[in-house]
Write a protein that holds these residues in place. Structure first.
Motif, PDB file in Angstrom:
ATOM      1  N   LEU A 188      -1.283  -2.018  -4.308  1.00  0.00           N
ATOM      2  CA  LEU A 188      -0.407  -2.388  -5.411  1.00  0.00           C
ATOM      3  C   LEU A 188      -0.147  -3.884  -5.330  1.00  0.00           C
ATOM      4  O   LEU A 188       0.203  -4.393  -4.273  1.00  0.00           O
ATOM      5  N   TYR A 243       0.833  -1.200   0.000  1.00  0.00           N
ATOM      6  CA  TYR A 243       0.000   0.000   0.000  1.00  0.00           C
ATOM      7  C   TYR A 243       0.864   1.244   0.000  1.00  0.00           C
ATOM      8  O   TYR A 243       1.743   1.392   0.835  1.00  0.00           O
ATOM      9  N   TYR A 244       0.624   2.123  -0.987  1.00  0.00           N
ATOM     10  CA  TYR A 244       1.298   3.411  -1.019  1.00  0.00           C
ATOM     11  C   TYR A 244       0.253   4.494  -0.836  1.00  0.00           C
ATOM     12  O   TYR A 244      -0.605   4.669  -1.687  1.00  0.00           O
ATOM     13  N   ARG A 245       0.322   5.183   0.294  1.00  0.00           N
ATOM     14  CA  ARG A 245      -0.723   6.136   0.663  1.00  0.00           C
ATOM     15  C   ARG A 245      -2.096   5.478   0.511  1.00  0.00           C
ATOM     16  O   ARG A 245      -3.024   6.043  -0.048  1.00  0.00           O
ATOM     17  N   GLY A 246      -2.178   4.235   0.950  1.00  0.00           N
ATOM     18  CA  GLY A 246      -3.464   3.543   0.953  1.00  0.00           C
ATOM     19  C   GLY A 246      -3.871   2.974  -0.384  1.00  0.00           C
ATOM     20  O   GLY A 246      -4.876   2.284  -0.492  1.00  0.00           O
ATOM     21  N   GLN A 247      -3.093   3.279  -1.439  1.00  0.00           N
ATOM     22  CA  GLN A 247      -3.453   2.731  -2.745  1.00  0.00           C
ATOM     23  C   GLN A 247      -2.804   1.356  -2.906  1.00  0.00           C
ATOM     24  O   GLN A 247      -1.602   1.203  -2.751  1.00  0.00           O
TER      25      GLN A 247
END
Lengths: 452, 112
Positions: B51, B45-49
């Motif tokens: 992947l 998760y990158y800033r909640g997004q």
């Protein structure tokens, strides 16, 4: 005709000053300079300047490695472009004597009439030049913040035009509205260090640009992840440090309000980091470094309009509010809406700035700063209403003016790089450079050469 | 002569290298590689997004060796790099046609 003549006169005067010919000192009664305040604001100015290279690292770490130089170049270019624009006309548009509550007049064109003595209108204990320099640093970081929204795809020539037009037509008027004697300031809107002027204006303009310019190629297909998280941490650390100059310096004196602003700034950054990490930890099971630094920056954004007006405990509450709100926005709402704000200029600065500006209307207290006003929590309905007006006006004006600027630029030069340039990466295609060009093989060959 | 290519977990490499050296095998070439076999995707998760990560960092070791050493080397790799989990990697063995040492011009077994 008369106005036109005065513009020419002022331009000529500006030219004379650029040549370095000394102007005769203004003979008017000069206010005394307070050395303590002056020393403080000069140092704060340097700290705020450092935020922009800090932002270059914060953003630079988040992009793919083929585009890291392009985003750093954008930040650095803003430092150069806006510094000159400010001296020539930015300062006078923002802080020149008021015209119709919307813009400054051209009295200070080329900094004509600005001197080593304090101005009676602004920060009357520090040299006018120091006030000019301090305010310049805000204009720089604001334009630089926008670049996060359209990172990895904008043509550099279009970017240069954008920065000059945007700073002149969006930043300078909004700064005037709030701080230069314009209508929002007259209305009683509180924006201590730039929640609306800096963060909402840049965030909203970023969102508009991201929508206008379109998504990055392969946004859905490719793995687009930060290429150097330690850069991002370094950048966030520099931002946090510089923010003390930004917020405490906005007291424009080395006084108790500066001390308050310093403390609440740190408090809200900390609470923002905690609340963002807590939200994602609960949501996905892991506390990320990216979340910690994003939360800290969101906290810093939120406290910016409130820094001189709220208590440290209110700063804790604001930090706890802003982390999850921004987290939700960048993780869920952005995806739903489907726009590509590459580095969340809107998600952090627009949203965080909005939270901060509204929270100022809730938590501001005259018990903390008699020069401020009382927010909702202290029975002040008026202030909250004014804050909503300030936020709304900034959203509308920034969005419309940015849209107009983009339309005009796109008639002169394409905003986007070509697909091929984007695939190759902006560092190579726009700047002819490679961030990490010296590979081990090249180095060891050189070493062998030296040894033999 | 054979060429052994082993794709292994990077964390197991140091132990493997020491064990190979103890058996007299020092010649090797290594690469950092990305790859997968049956290993499951993992979510980051990158800033909640979210992947999906579907290629994982592995280390590739290439060793050229005489035929009689193959079994010993393979056994060492199996002993050391096996954690019992999916994602331990694979070993590929190829026939080796010719080997030439650049510094001396020696060939084949002399060059290994």
């Amino acid at each position: 005709m008369k106005a036109k003549t005065s513009i020419w006169m002022a331009l000529i005067l500006a030219f004379i000053m650029v040549l370095g010919i000394t102007m005769p000192a203004l003979a008017a009664e000069e206010l005394p300079v307070d050395t303590g305040n002056t020393a403080f604001i000069i140092i704060c100015s340097a700290m705020v300047l450092l935020m922009t290279p800090g932002l270059a690292f914060f953003y630079g770490g988040m992009v793919r490695k083929k585009n890291v130089l392009s985003i750093m170049m954008q930040c650095f270019a803003v430092m150069a472009l806006v510094s000159v624009q400010w001296v020539l006309m930015g300062y006078t548009l923002s802080f020149g004597p008021d015209v119709g509550s919307v813009i400054g007049n051209l009295n200070f064109l080329g900094l004509h009439g600005v001197s080593i003595f304090p101005s009676p209108d602004y920060a009357s204990t520090i040299p006018h030049y120091v006030f000019v320099a301090f305010q310049l640093m805000f204009a720089i970081i604001t334009a630089a913040l926008i670049s996060g929204a359209f990172a990895e795809r904008m043509r550099f020539s279009a970017f240069v035009l954008f920065v000059l037009l945007w700073t002149t037509l969006v930043y300078d008027p909004i700064a005037h509205w709030v701080w230069g004697g314009g209508w929002l300031g007259q209305l009683g809107a509180l924006d201590f260090a730039g929640g609306t002027v800096v963060h909402i204006s840049s965030g909203v303009s970023g969102l508009v640009t991201a929508l206008f310019i379109g998504k990055r190629l392969g946004k859905e297909r490719d793995t687009i992840v930060p290429h150097n998280m330690p850069f991002t941490v370094l950048g966030a650390a520099l931002l946090w440090f510089g923010w003390f100059g930004f917020n405490a310096g906005s007291a424009l004196a080395a006084d108790g309000i500066a001390g308050l602003a310093f403390l609440v700034t740190n408090t809200c950054a900390a609470a923002g980091a905690i609340s963002w990490v807590a939200a994602e930890w609960l949501h996905h099971g892991k506390p990320t470094v990216f979340g910690a630094v994003s939360g800290a920056v969101a906290g810093l954004v939120a406290i910016t309009p409130a820094a001189g007006f709220v208590s440290p405990l209110s700063a804790v509450v604001m930090g706890i509010m802003v982390g999850p709100v921004c987290y939700l926005f960048v993780s869920k709402i952005k995806e739903k809406l489907g726009y590509d704000d590459s580095l969340d200029a809107f998600g952090i600065h627009g949203v965080g700035g909005t939270v901060g500006a509204l929270a100022t209307g809730i938590f501001a207290s005259t018990a903390v700063n008699p020069g401020g006003a009382d927010g909702l929590l202290y029975g002040g309905l008026h202030l909250f209403g004014v804050q909503i007006v300030a936020v709304g006006a900034t959203y509308i004006y920034a969005a419309l003016a940015t849209l107009l600027i983009l339309k005009v630029i796109s008639m002169i030069v394409p905003l986007r790089v070509s697909d091929e340039e984007e695939e190759v990466g902006l560092d190579t295609s726009l700047h002819g450079e490679d961030a990490y060009g010296y590979d081990d093989m090249g180095v060891s060959e050189r070493l062998v050469g030296i040894q033999s | 002569m054979k060429k052994i290519e082993a794709v292994i977990r990077p964390a197991r490499f140091e132990e493997l290298k020491v064990a190979l050296k103890a058996q007299g095998v020092t010649g090797m070439t290594t690469y950092n590689v990305m790859g997968r076999g049956k290993q499951q995707e993992v979510k980051q998760y990158y800033r909640g997004q979210e992947l999906q990560v579907d290629l994982f960092p592995k280390l590739k070791v290439e060793i050229g060796c005489p035929n009689e050493q193959v079994e010993k080397i393979v056994q060492l790799i199996l002993d050391i790099c096996n954690t019992g989990q999916i994602g331990d990697g694979k070993i590929f063995i190829y026939p080796l046609e010719e080997v030439i040492r650049i510094s001396s011009g020696e060939k084949n077994l002399d060059a290994l």
